[in-house]
Design an enzyme around this catalytic site. Structure first.
Site, PDB file in Angstrom:
ATOM      1  N   ASP A  17     -13.511 -11.311 -25.715  1.00 27.25           N
ATOM      2  CA  ASP A  17     -14.440 -11.421 -24.585  1.00 27.25           C
ATOM      3  C   ASP A  17     -15.816 -11.913 -25.022  1.00 27.25           C
ATOM      4  O   ASP A  17     -16.337 -12.889 -24.468  1.00 27.25           O
ATOM      5  CB  ASP A  17     -14.574 -10.073 -23.856  1.00 27.25           C
ATOM      6  CG  ASP A  17     -13.247  -9.587 -23.312  1.00 27.25           C
ATOM      7  OD1 ASP A  17     -12.329 -10.419 -23.201  1.00 27.25           O
ATOM      8  OD2 ASP A  17     -13.114  -8.392 -23.006  1.00 27.25           O
ATOM      9  N   CYS A  24       5.119  -6.219   1.731  1.00 31.98           N
ATOM     10  CA  CYS A  24       5.436  -4.787   1.799  1.00 31.98           C
ATOM     11  C   CYS A  24       4.646  -4.102   2.922  1.00 31.98           C
ATOM     12  O   CYS A  24       4.855  -4.414   4.082  1.00 31.98           O
ATOM     13  CB  CYS A  24       5.210  -4.137   0.435  1.00 31.98           C
ATOM     14  SG  CYS A  24       5.952  -2.507   0.340  1.00 31.98           S
ATOM     15  N   TYR A  25       3.725  -3.216   2.576  1.00 24.36           N
ATOM     16  CA  TYR A  25       2.937  -2.576   3.642  1.00 24.36           C
ATOM     17  C   TYR A  25       2.226  -3.629   4.487  1.00 24.36           C
ATOM     18  O   TYR A  25       2.149  -3.507   5.709  1.00 24.36           O
ATOM     19  CB  TYR A  25       1.899  -1.628   3.016  1.00 24.36           C
ATOM     20  CG  TYR A  25       1.078  -0.871   4.035  1.00 24.36           C
ATOM     21  CD1 TYR A  25       1.505   0.349   4.540  1.00 24.36           C
ATOM     22  CD2 TYR A  25      -0.126  -1.402   4.508  1.00 24.36           C
ATOM     23  CE1 TYR A  25       0.757   1.020   5.495  1.00 24.36           C
ATOM     24  CE2 TYR A  25      -0.884  -0.735   5.454  1.00 24.36           C
ATOM     25  CZ  TYR A  25      -0.439   0.478   5.941  1.00 24.36           C
ATOM     26  OH  TYR A  25      -1.172   1.148   6.888  1.00 24.36           O
ATOM     27  N   GLU A  27       5.317 -10.629  -6.359  1.00 25.40           N
ATOM     28  CA  GLU A  27       4.389 -10.718  -7.501  1.00 25.40           C
ATOM     29  C   GLU A  27       4.935 -10.082  -8.773  1.00 25.40           C
ATOM     30  O   GLU A  27       4.372 -10.287  -9.842  1.00 25.40           O
ATOM     31  CB  GLU A  27       3.037 -10.084  -7.131  1.00 25.40           C
ATOM     32  CG  GLU A  27       3.019  -8.565  -6.980  1.00 25.40           C
ATOM     33  CD  GLU A  27       3.501  -8.064  -5.618  1.00 25.40           C
ATOM     34  OE1 GLU A  27       4.172  -8.823  -4.898  1.00 25.40           O
ATOM     35  OE2 GLU A  27       3.237  -6.898  -5.288  1.00 25.40           O
ATOM     36  N   LYS A  73      -8.436 -11.051 -17.893  1.00 26.63           N
ATOM     37  CA  LYS A  73      -8.317 -11.186 -19.349  1.00 26.63           C
ATOM     38  C   LYS A  73      -7.484 -12.405 -19.769  1.00 26.63           C
ATOM     39  O   LYS A  73      -7.851 -13.134 -20.686  1.00 26.63           O
ATOM     40  CB  LYS A  73      -7.659  -9.910 -19.900  1.00 26.63           C
ATOM     41  CG  LYS A  73      -7.625  -9.829 -21.402  1.00 26.63           C
ATOM     42  CD  LYS A  73      -8.876  -9.184 -21.897  1.00 26.63           C
ATOM     43  CE  LYS A  73      -8.903  -8.964 -23.370  1.00 26.63           C
ATOM     44  NZ  LYS A  73     -10.117  -8.223 -23.762  1.00 26.63           N
ATOM     45  N   GLY A 123       0.841  -1.194   0.000  1.00 28.00           N
ATOM     46  CA  GLY A 123       0.000   0.000   0.000  1.00 28.00           C
ATOM     47  C   GLY A 123       0.867   1.232   0.000  1.00 28.00           C
ATOM     48  O   GLY A 123       2.056   1.140   0.325  1.00 28.00           O
ATOM     49  N   HIS A 138       8.505  -7.436  -3.163  1.00 28.26           N
ATOM     50  CA  HIS A 138       7.292  -7.786  -3.919  1.00 28.26           C
ATOM     51  C   HIS A 138       7.487  -9.086  -4.704  1.00 28.26           C
ATOM     52  O   HIS A 138       8.095  -9.078  -5.765  1.00 28.26           O
ATOM     53  CB  HIS A 138       6.937  -6.651  -4.887  1.00 28.26           C
ATOM     54  CG  HIS A 138       6.391  -5.459  -4.178  1.00 28.26           C
ATOM     55  ND1 HIS A 138       5.048  -5.304  -3.912  1.00 28.26           N
ATOM     56  CD2 HIS A 138       7.007  -4.381  -3.636  1.00 28.26           C
ATOM     57  CE1 HIS A 138       4.859  -4.182  -3.250  1.00 28.26           C
ATOM     58  NE2 HIS A 138       6.033  -3.603  -3.064  1.00 28.26           N
TER      59      HIS A 138
END
Ligand code: XMP
Length: 518
Positions: free
Chosen positions: A235, A90-91, A179, A374, A63, A177
């Site tokens: 989509d 992190c945060y 990710e 997606k 954050g 991080h």
């Protein structure tokens, strides 16, 4: 931020609590890439709501705040009473440390970007790491003392506690991080947490997503009928396949050809859905209608408005004929669900989306992609045998080539642009760049310039080529296409499209330009 109930049940689920991270969605996507179902929910979601997911673990996101700022979001201590593993990032790591009795301080050693992590002990979360690993950091505060029961696993120049865990209680925290791709072993950290700490099964596969989607559709639609506006994009195409698999010929697709698709695209949509998949399809050739309405119109916003309205009118006319359809299918994605309500972007252009909901129509909505990102929609498309050119189709605006003809739209100009654009598509694919680029296309500015071909003076149109890279279309960079490729494009377009005698390449980024010219 979405506040509703869980989108699906039946998969091992790990929740991501969002503390305002830039990377919140990305964490949920990465968890799903590990084949574990994940949803992003607000950090202050009630414990009852969290329990309703029956989660196997919780991840606290990063954050933008300092834990010491007034009103900084706190980590709800009840989370640690749920008896499930928690991973703070992190945060989220700092919030976890603070809540469990550790210390977080401003050390004046902030770190942003690639950083070397020194691993003292692998523990559970760093088990695949060597003594030194690259990781991605973005922090000002640091954990300076671990809470009781924790041990330090790693440090970095700016973070004395860059990773820590209390394996007994199942609490883990990393300052970096995991990710982002700049942490090469980041996915291993997530996998260890998901599989070993939380005991999750990697069951969230494309096959399982197809099955679950079909179950959900059947549950909602029962034995009613549905209609779907097919655009030819990924989509609406995937939504059509799922719906058809779920309710068979009680689905009717309506495809409105406004005459401004790319070359052969309209035919291919009909061939694929009606032919290959045998889905009941009403194809409306409305090109005359659209061209009539657009006669003499130059102003881009007027073009969009006319096309948007005309499209809905055509769609409505067809939908009215299907008097017994109760449901209208929409291709809403999970990222739209997450972002709706938080989006505050200024309106630069009024986007017209094919398949847009006619407001006054009396349908219930069914949104089969509402729980998918997606890339998952693409994976489902591949799983269901959708052709590559649809699964990987670059974004194409609802108004089609109309907003790529800069000036009045005529049938002749659409035809010129289609032929030039087909060459761009073909050569970019041949060069293996199609998937790398966000979009690549041709534009026809309606001006003329002088040229010379075979000793003859020509007075023809220019074609502009636009190719951009982007992550989300909010910003974009012009693509550094190889000169040889540009040369091939220019010479093929000028030789094969006789109305054109000049090709230019657009080297503007967004901002300050936009991706489309109108
Ligand atoms: P701009 O030109 O605003 O475009 O940088 C951003 C992205 O949106 C697409 N685009 C549209 N998509 N209806 C759509 O469905 C529209 O009217 C429309 N206008 C632009 C554009 O292709 C790019 O990907």
């Amino acid at each position: 931020m979405v506040q509703g109930p869980p989108q699906v049940t039946g998969f091992d689920t790990v929740l991501v609590l969002d503390y305002g991270a830039q990377y919140g969605q990305l964490i949920a996507r990465r968890v799903r890439e590990c084949r574990v179902y994940s949803e992003l929910i607000p950090h202050d979601a009630s414990i009852e709501r969290i329990k309703s997911y029956d989660p196997k673990g919780i991840i606290l996101s990063g954050g933008p705040m300092s834990v010491y700022v007034e009103d900084a979001p706190r980590v709800n201590p009840e989370l640690f009473q749920l008896g499930i593993p928690v991973l703070g990032i992190c945060y989220g790591a700092q919030g976890l440390a603070l809540e469990l009795g550790g210390t977080v301080s401003r050390t004046d050693l902030s770190e942003f970007g690639k950083t070397v992590l020194t691993v003292h002990k692998k523990g559970l979360v760093l088990e695949s790491m060597r003594p030194e690993e690259q990781c991605w950091m973005s922090h000002r505060d640091s954990i300076t003392a671990v809470p009781p029961g924790f041990e330090v696993l790693a440090s970095s120049p700016g973070a004395p506690v860059a990773a820590m865990e209390d394996r007994e209680r199942g609490f883990y925290a990393v300052q970096f991080h995991p990710e982002v791709v700049h942490t090469p072993k980041g996915m291993d950290v997530l996998r260890s947490f998901l599989y070993k700490a939380c005991g999750c099964e990697p069951a969230f596969t494309p096959e399982a997503v197809v099955e679950e989607s079909i179950r959900k559709i059947r549950e909602q639609v029962g034995d009613a009928k549905a209609i779907l506006g097919l655009s030819g994009g990924v989509d609406s195409s995937v939504a059509a396949l799922l719906m058809h698999r779920a309710i068979g010929d009680r689905l009717t697709c309506v495809f409105v050809d406004q005459g401004m698709m790319r070359m052969r695209e309209a035919e291919r949509v009909v061939e694929t859905f009606s032919g290959t998949f045998g889905i009941p399809l009403v194809a409306v050739d409305a090109s005359d209608r659209f061209l009539d309405k657009l006669k003499g119109i130059i102003e881009p916003e007027r073009k969009r408005k006319i096309i948007g309205e005309e499209f809905i009118r055509c769609f409505e006319e067809e939908a009215r004929k299907l008097t017994d359809a109760k449901f209208l299918v929409q291709g809403t994605l999970y990222s739209d669900v997450i972002e709706s309500g938080t989006r505050q972007a200024a309106k630069i252009k009024s986007h017209h989306n094919v398949g847009g909901l006619p407001e006054k129509m009396d349908f219930e909505l069914v949104e089969p992609l509402r729980w998918l990102f997606k890339d998952e929609v693409r994976a489902v498309g591949e799983e269901m045998g959708l052709p590559e050119h649809i699964v990987w189709r670059q974004p194409f605006p609802g108004p089609g080539l109309a907003i790529r003809i800069i000036g009045e739209i005529t049938r002749e100009r659409v035809d010129i642009l289609q032929r030039a654009d087909a060459i761009v598509q073909e050569e970019i694919r041949k060069a293996g760049l199609y998937r790398e680029l966000w979009q690549c296309f041709a534009i026809l500015p309606v001006i003329r310039s002088v040229g010379v071909q075979g000793d003859e003076r020509t007075y023809g149109y220019p074609i502009a080529i636009r190719a951009v890279t982007s992550d989300d279309a909010m910003s974009a960079d012009w693509a550094r296409l190889p000169y040889d490729l540009l040369e091939t494009l220019a010479s093929r377009i000028i030789n094969e499209v006789p109305e054109v005698n000049r090709v230019v390449y657009d080297v503007s980024s967004k901002p300050p330009s936009t991706i489309e010219w109108e």
